[in-house]
Structure formats: C-alpha cells, structure tokens
Design a protein around this motif. Structure first.
Motif, PDB file in Angstrom:
ATOM      1  N   CYS A 266       0.841  -1.207   0.000  1.00 36.33           N
ATOM      2  CA  CYS A 266       0.000   0.000   0.000  1.00 36.33           C
ATOM      3  C   CYS A 266       0.875   1.255   0.000  1.00 36.33           C
ATOM      4  O   CYS A 266       0.601   2.222  -0.728  1.00 36.33           O
ATOM      5  CB  CYS A 266      -0.928  -0.001   1.206  1.00 36.33           C
ATOM      6  N   LEU A 267       1.913   1.251   0.822  1.00 36.17           N
ATOM      7  CA  LEU A 267       2.812   2.401   0.898  1.00 36.17           C
ATOM      8  C   LEU A 267       3.575   2.583  -0.404  1.00 36.17           C
ATOM      9  O   LEU A 267       3.782   3.707  -0.868  1.00 36.17           O
ATOM     10  CB  LEU A 267       3.780   2.222   2.065  1.00 36.17           C
ATOM     11  N   ARG A 268       4.021   1.489  -0.992  1.00 29.76           N
ATOM     12  CA  ARG A 268       4.763   1.573  -2.250  1.00 29.76           C
ATOM     13  C   ARG A 268       3.872   2.055  -3.385  1.00 29.76           C
ATOM     14  O   ARG A 268       4.241   2.950  -4.143  1.00 29.76           O
ATOM     15  CB  ARG A 268       5.323   0.196  -2.636  1.00 29.76           C
ATOM     16  N   PHE A 269       2.698   1.460  -3.489  1.00 22.54           N
ATOM     17  CA  PHE A 269       1.853   1.696  -4.649  1.00 22.54           C
ATOM     18  C   PHE A 269       1.296   3.111  -4.695  1.00 22.54           C
ATOM     19  O   PHE A 269       1.150   3.692  -5.769  1.00 22.54           O
ATOM     20  CB  PHE A 269       0.705   0.685  -4.660  1.00 22.54           C
ATOM     21  N   ASP A 270       0.994   3.675  -3.541  1.00 23.69           N
ATOM     22  CA  ASP A 270       0.387   5.018  -3.501  1.00 23.69           C
ATOM     23  C   ASP A 270       0.882   5.748  -2.255  1.00 23.69           C
ATOM     24  O   ASP A 270       0.141   5.931  -1.287  1.00 23.69           O
ATOM     25  CB  ASP A 270      -1.134   4.894  -3.483  1.00 23.69           C
ATOM     26  N   PRO A 271       2.160   6.166  -2.245  1.00 22.80           N
ATOM     27  CA  PRO A 271       2.745   6.750  -1.033  1.00 22.80           C
ATOM     28  C   PRO A 271       2.132   8.107  -0.693  1.00 22.80           C
ATOM     29  O   PRO A 271       1.603   8.801  -1.563  1.00 22.80           O
ATOM     30  CB  PRO A 271       4.228   6.882  -1.386  1.00 22.80           C
ATOM     31  N   ASP A 307       8.795   2.025  -9.996  1.00 21.59           N
ATOM     32  CA  ASP A 307       9.843   1.696 -10.958  1.00 21.59           C
ATOM     33  C   ASP A 307       9.808   0.202 -11.300  1.00 21.59           C
ATOM     34  O   ASP A 307      10.055  -0.655 -10.443  1.00 21.59           O
ATOM     35  CB  ASP A 307      11.204   2.076 -10.369  1.00 21.59           C
ATOM     36  N   ASP A 308       9.538  -0.112 -12.579  1.00 21.55           N
ATOM     37  CA  ASP A 308       9.470  -1.510 -13.014  1.00 21.55           C
ATOM     38  C   ASP A 308      10.797  -2.236 -12.885  1.00 21.55           C
ATOM     39  O   ASP A 308      10.825  -3.478 -12.830  1.00 21.55           O
ATOM     40  CB  ASP A 308       9.022  -1.590 -14.483  1.00 21.55           C
ATOM     41  N   ALA A 309      11.886  -1.491 -12.837  1.00 23.13           N
ATOM     42  CA  ALA A 309      13.193  -2.131 -12.702  1.00 23.13           C
ATOM     43  C   ALA A 309      13.340  -2.809 -11.338  1.00 23.13           C
ATOM     44  O   ALA A 309      14.151  -3.724 -11.181  1.00 23.13           O
ATOM     45  CB  ALA A 309      14.311  -1.099 -12.898  1.00 23.13           C
ATOM     46  N   VAL A 310      12.569  -2.354 -10.372  1.00 24.43           N
ATOM     47  CA  VAL A 310      12.620  -2.925  -9.020  1.00 24.43           C
ATOM     48  C   VAL A 310      11.384  -3.778  -8.754  1.00 24.43           C
ATOM     49  O   VAL A 310      11.476  -4.849  -8.146  1.00 24.43           O
ATOM     50  CB  VAL A 310      12.739  -1.805  -7.969  1.00 24.43           C
ATOM     51  N   TRP A 311      10.226  -3.294  -9.201  1.00 21.94           N
ATOM     52  CA  TRP A 311       8.963  -4.020  -9.004  1.00 21.94           C
ATOM     53  C   TRP A 311       8.357  -4.309 -10.381  1.00 21.94           C
ATOM     54  O   TRP A 311       7.733  -3.420 -10.978  1.00 21.94           O
ATOM     55  CB  TRP A 311       7.984  -3.191  -8.177  1.00 21.94           C
ATOM     56  N   PRO A 312       8.560  -5.514 -10.921  1.00 21.43           N
ATOM     57  CA  PRO A 312       7.937  -5.838 -12.207  1.00 21.43           C
ATOM     58  C   PRO A 312       6.441  -5.563 -12.165  1.00 21.43           C
ATOM     59  O   PRO A 312       5.769  -5.854 -11.174  1.00 21.43           O
ATOM     60  CB  PRO A 312       8.239  -7.345 -12.359  1.00 21.43           C
ATOM     61  N   ASP A 313       5.933  -4.961 -13.246  1.00 18.03           N
ATOM     62  CA  ASP A 313       4.531  -4.530 -13.272  1.00 18.03           C
ATOM     63  C   ASP A 313       4.243  -3.615 -12.085  1.00 18.03           C
ATOM     64  O   ASP A 313       3.260  -3.782 -11.351  1.00 18.03           O
ATOM     65  CB  ASP A 313       3.582  -5.732 -13.250  1.00 18.03           C
ATOM     66  N   GLY A 314       5.109  -2.634 -11.901  1.00 13.51           N
ATOM     67  CA  GLY A 314       4.994  -1.736 -10.755  1.00 13.51           C
ATOM     68  C   GLY A 314       3.718  -0.932 -10.717  1.00 13.51           C
ATOM     69  O   GLY A 314       3.339  -0.422  -9.657  1.00 13.51           O
ATOM     70  N   GLU A 315       3.023  -0.809 -11.874  1.00 14.02           N
ATOM     71  CA  GLU A 315       1.758  -0.075 -11.914  1.00 14.02           C
ATOM     72  C   GLU A 315       0.591  -0.934 -11.440  1.00 14.02           C
ATOM     73  O   GLU A 315      -0.550  -0.477 -11.425  1.00 14.02           O
ATOM     74  CB  GLU A 315       1.482   0.423 -13.339  1.00 14.02           C
ATOM     75  N   VAL A 316       0.880  -2.178 -11.056  1.00 13.35           N
ATOM     76  CA  VAL A 316      -0.163  -3.099 -10.584  1.00 13.35           C
ATOM     77  C   VAL A 316      -0.088  -3.202  -9.061  1.00 13.35           C
ATOM     78  O   VAL A 316       0.995  -3.387  -8.493  1.00 13.35           O
ATOM     79  CB  VAL A 316       0.014  -4.492 -11.219  1.00 13.35           C
ATOM     80  N   PHE A 317      -1.229  -3.091  -8.408  1.00 16.08           N
ATOM     81  CA  PHE A 317      -1.312  -3.248  -6.960  1.00 16.08           C
ATOM     82  C   PHE A 317      -1.345  -4.740  -6.637  1.00 16.08           C
ATOM     83  O   PHE A 317      -2.293  -5.445  -6.992  1.00 16.08           O
ATOM     84  CB  PHE A 317      -2.571  -2.553  -6.433  1.00 16.08           C
ATOM     85  N   ASP A 318      -0.315  -5.231  -5.961  1.00 19.00           N
ATOM     86  CA  ASP A 318      -0.189  -6.656  -5.679  1.00 19.00           C
ATOM     87  C   ASP A 318       0.369  -6.851  -4.273  1.00 19.00           C
ATOM     88  O   ASP A 318       1.581  -6.884  -4.076  1.00 19.00           O
ATOM     89  CB  ASP A 318       0.721  -7.327  -6.709  1.00 19.00           C
ATOM     90  N   PRO A 319      -0.513  -6.995  -3.281  1.00 21.61           N
ATOM     91  CA  PRO A 319      -0.044  -7.156  -1.895  1.00 21.61           C
ATOM     92  C   PRO A 319       0.774  -8.422  -1.650  1.00 21.61           C
ATOM     93  O   PRO A 319       1.415  -8.538  -0.605  1.00 21.61           O
ATOM     94  CB  PRO A 319      -1.348  -7.199  -1.091  1.00 21.61           C
ATOM     95  N   PHE A 320       0.764  -9.349  -2.597  1.00 20.61           N
ATOM     96  CA  PHE A 320       1.486 -10.606  -2.407  1.00 20.61           C
ATOM     97  C   PHE A 320       2.855 -10.608  -3.076  1.00 20.61           C
ATOM     98  O   PHE A 320       3.555 -11.615  -3.042  1.00 20.61           O
ATOM     99  CB  PHE A 320       0.643 -11.779  -2.929  1.00 20.61           C
TER     100      PHE A 320
END
Length: 384
Positions: A266-271, A307-320
């Motif tokens: 949650c913090l990452r996706f929408d800080p 950043d997709d380089a750190v979180w693949p599909d970084g624009e997707v909210f994925d708590p898992f």
C-alpha cells in the motif's frame, strides 16, 4: 493540472523513460526519477536538507514562528546537529515504546468504529484522521480531549509544504506554529517538574555525552512527530483503503501472516508524500550526472515507488509481491523516524476495520485533494 493531481503516475512513467534525472520545468529543478537515482540522492553524503547559508532568504516577519520551529527540527538540519538531535530522540522514541502502544491503538480503532454513523459517511474524518492524532496525543501525554486542537494546528502547519501555498496559507501556518509552540512551552515546563510515562518526559530525560534537548528542540521535535506522523498516516490509511476495497483477495491480504507485506505494498503503490528535495553542498557525480555546489535536486518518491526495474509490473497493486525497500519513508540519515509507528498503526487498523465492517464499500469516487507534494483523498465516502 487537475489531471496530474488525480493521477501523476503516467507522468512519472514518462520521466523514468527519459532518464534517471530530468529537469522538471515547473520547478526549474533536476529531479531523480528512478528508484536507484532517488536512493542515491537520499543517501549521498554531500547532499542534505539544510539550506546553505548563502541560499537562505529571510522569511517575512509574520512567518517567524513557523521558521523558529523549523530551525530546531532534525528534519531540516545536517550533521553534527542532526546526529545529536536524532540520537537523543531515538533514545526516547524507541521501538519498544512504540510497540507497547499496540493494545491502545486497537482500542482506539474499536472506539472509532463503534461511533460510525448509519448510512453514508466520510471514513477520513471518522477514522483515518482520528486514529493518528489520538495515538500521538497518547504518546506525548497530552489529554485526548486536545486531539481536535492538535489536528487543527497540524493541518494548518502542514499546509506550508504544499506546492500551491499562498500568503494566506503561510500566515495561517505561522499563526498555528506560534499557538502550538506556546502550548508546548508550558507543557514541557510542567513535565520537567512532574515527569510522567510519556514521550515528552522521556525526551526531557534523554541524555547523550552530557547533552540534553533544549526546550526549543523539544518543542520542534514534538511538532515534527505530530505533523509528519499525522499527515502521512492519514493519507496512507486512506490510500490503502481505496486500493484494498475492491481487491479480490482482500481477506487474505489482512491475515496476520500477510498484513506486513500488504501495508508495504500500500505504501509503495500510492505513497503519502511524492517529493522531497536535497541541496548539493559539494560537487557530486551521481549515476553519471554532475551536480555543482548550490544545486537543488528533487527526489520523486512517488515515481521511485512505481519503478518496473525494481517491481515488475509496478503499476499493478499486488499485496502478495515480494517485499523490497521502497522510498515512501525516504532513505539515508533522514529516513522517517516515525516509520515504525506509521506501519504499526496501519497493520493494526486495516484488519480491525474490515473485520468490523466486512461489507464496507466506497460510494463516491475518492477524489484526490490538491495537496501536492502530499497525496491523499479529499473525502472517502463509504457505507458499512
């Protein structure tokens, strides 16, 4: 631009595609756009928060109360002053003391939820705004009845950090700083003679190499903990609820084994905070980009977190998704001192909210408030 306020993330994506550093012409600043670049700037020892003396401009006299608080805030100072202030604060604001608040945080959540009205209501004012200020009041040892006044002072002062601040906002923020300072000065003196088991008393008692926090430093620290801890946590809770509310696997995300990862996502996706700046004290080269003494660099925390380089599909909210260090709390020596408390509040509040209100639903589009550099909703209208 209203469209940017509602959704800045497509703009951030364009910036990252352009490079690790770009010039944002609205600000006239180079800004770090990627996770790697933001972290490099935040951790660089030749950069800092404190405005260089030759770049400082005297504030309008009416704003003196606000800048008097800033002058003693560890957020705005660099070593060796910052090192001393942060060390003393951490002696009092310990993880142990924070985690001892867990039962009280749970009880506050239960009380707030029990008072929810029937029908549609604003979850921000009924829950997300109330919880952090009540926790801070308890932590400081201030009577809970003062929570509305603390909230008023905090809102007025924090408005000073918005990109759209006006002379009217400045005057009101300075007045709030003066009022809060007067209250705390009396309160600190009371605690010097009659210490209690609260943060102010422990801050007074904190000592390092024979040094204590001065009264002005104590006041600034208490104001910082309220303003930073309250504003960011309100937005973090509100943003998290927006994204969790329609998530198919929400019940699983809130289980004890998953809640820490859910809060981090949650913090990452929408800080809650999207930009911080750093001043360049000595010539520095960062990722091939040269900066000269006197430059100022913006760190786009909101961009770094997608950043997709750190979180693949970084624009997707994925708590898992696997947890990785994000930039929502900053990095380096100014990493948010209140991060453990903010995380704990969210880890406790979100499961309790949905366990008590399993049918909670948002009934109106949760419009983002025009608060940039902060990001949070104007209202969060819900029905139980």
């Amino acid at each position: 631009d209203p469209a940017f306020v509602q959704n800045p993330y497509p703009f951030y994506s364009r910036l990252r595609a352009a490079g690790d550093f770009v010039v944002w012409r609205d600000y006239g600043l180079p800004v770090a756009t990627t996770h790697e670049a933001v972290m490099a700037v935040l951790k660089h020892r030749d950069l800092g928060r404190e405005i260089p003396e030759d770049a400082q401009e005297p504030p309008r006299p009416e704003l003196a109360p606000f800048y008097a608080v800033e002058a003693h805030s560890m957020l705005e100072r660099e070593p060796p002053v910052h090192t001393r202030l942060r060390g003393l604060v951490l002696k009092a604001f310990t993880r142990r003391r924070i985690y001892h608040l867990a039962p009280e945080i749970s009880a506050i959540c239960d009380r707030l939820i029990a008072d929810f009205p029937d029908g549609e209501f604003d979850l921000l004012t009924a829950f997300a705004q109330q919880l952090p200020v009540l926790v801070i009041a308890r932590l400081l040892g201030v009577p809970a009845e003062m929570a509305p006044q603390l909230l008023d002072w905090s809102n007025r002062m924090v408005a000073m950090y918005q990109a759209r601040r006006t002379p009217e906002i400045e005057n009101d923020g300075a007045a709030a700083a003066g009022e809060f300072t007067l209250f705390l000065r009396d309160y600190v003196e009371t605690r010097r003679t009659t210490p209690q088991d609260d943060l102010i008393s422990h801050l007074i008692a904190a000592e390092e190499n024979g040094e204590h926090l001065s009264t002005d430093e104590l006041i600034s620290t208490c104001i910082l903990l309220l303003n930073a801890g309250h504003e960011a946590t309100v937005h973090s809770l509100g943003n998290a609820i927006v994204h969790l509310n329609d998530f198919d696997g929400r019940a699983e995300t809130l289980l004890p084994d998953n809640i820490e990862g859910t809060v981090e996502e949650c913090l990452r996706f929408d800080p809650p905070l999207h930009m911080f700046t750093r001043h360049v004290y000595r010539p520095a080269t960062i990722m091939g980009q040269h900066f000269k003494e006197g430059d100022e660099i913006g760190c786009l925390l909101g961009s770094a977190c997608r950043d997709d380089a750190v979180w693949p599909d970084g624009e997707v909210f994925d708590p898992f998704r696997p947890a990785r260090q994000h930039a929502a709390f900053g990095a380096g020596i100014h990493f948010c001192v209140g991060a453990p408390l903010a995380r704990l509040e969210m880890q406790i509040a979100l499961p309790i909210l949905y366990a008590s209100c399993p049918s909670l639903r948002i009934v109106a589009p949760p419009k983002v408030a025009n608060l940039y550099h902060f990001r949070g909703r104007e209202r969060l209208m819900v029905r139980r």
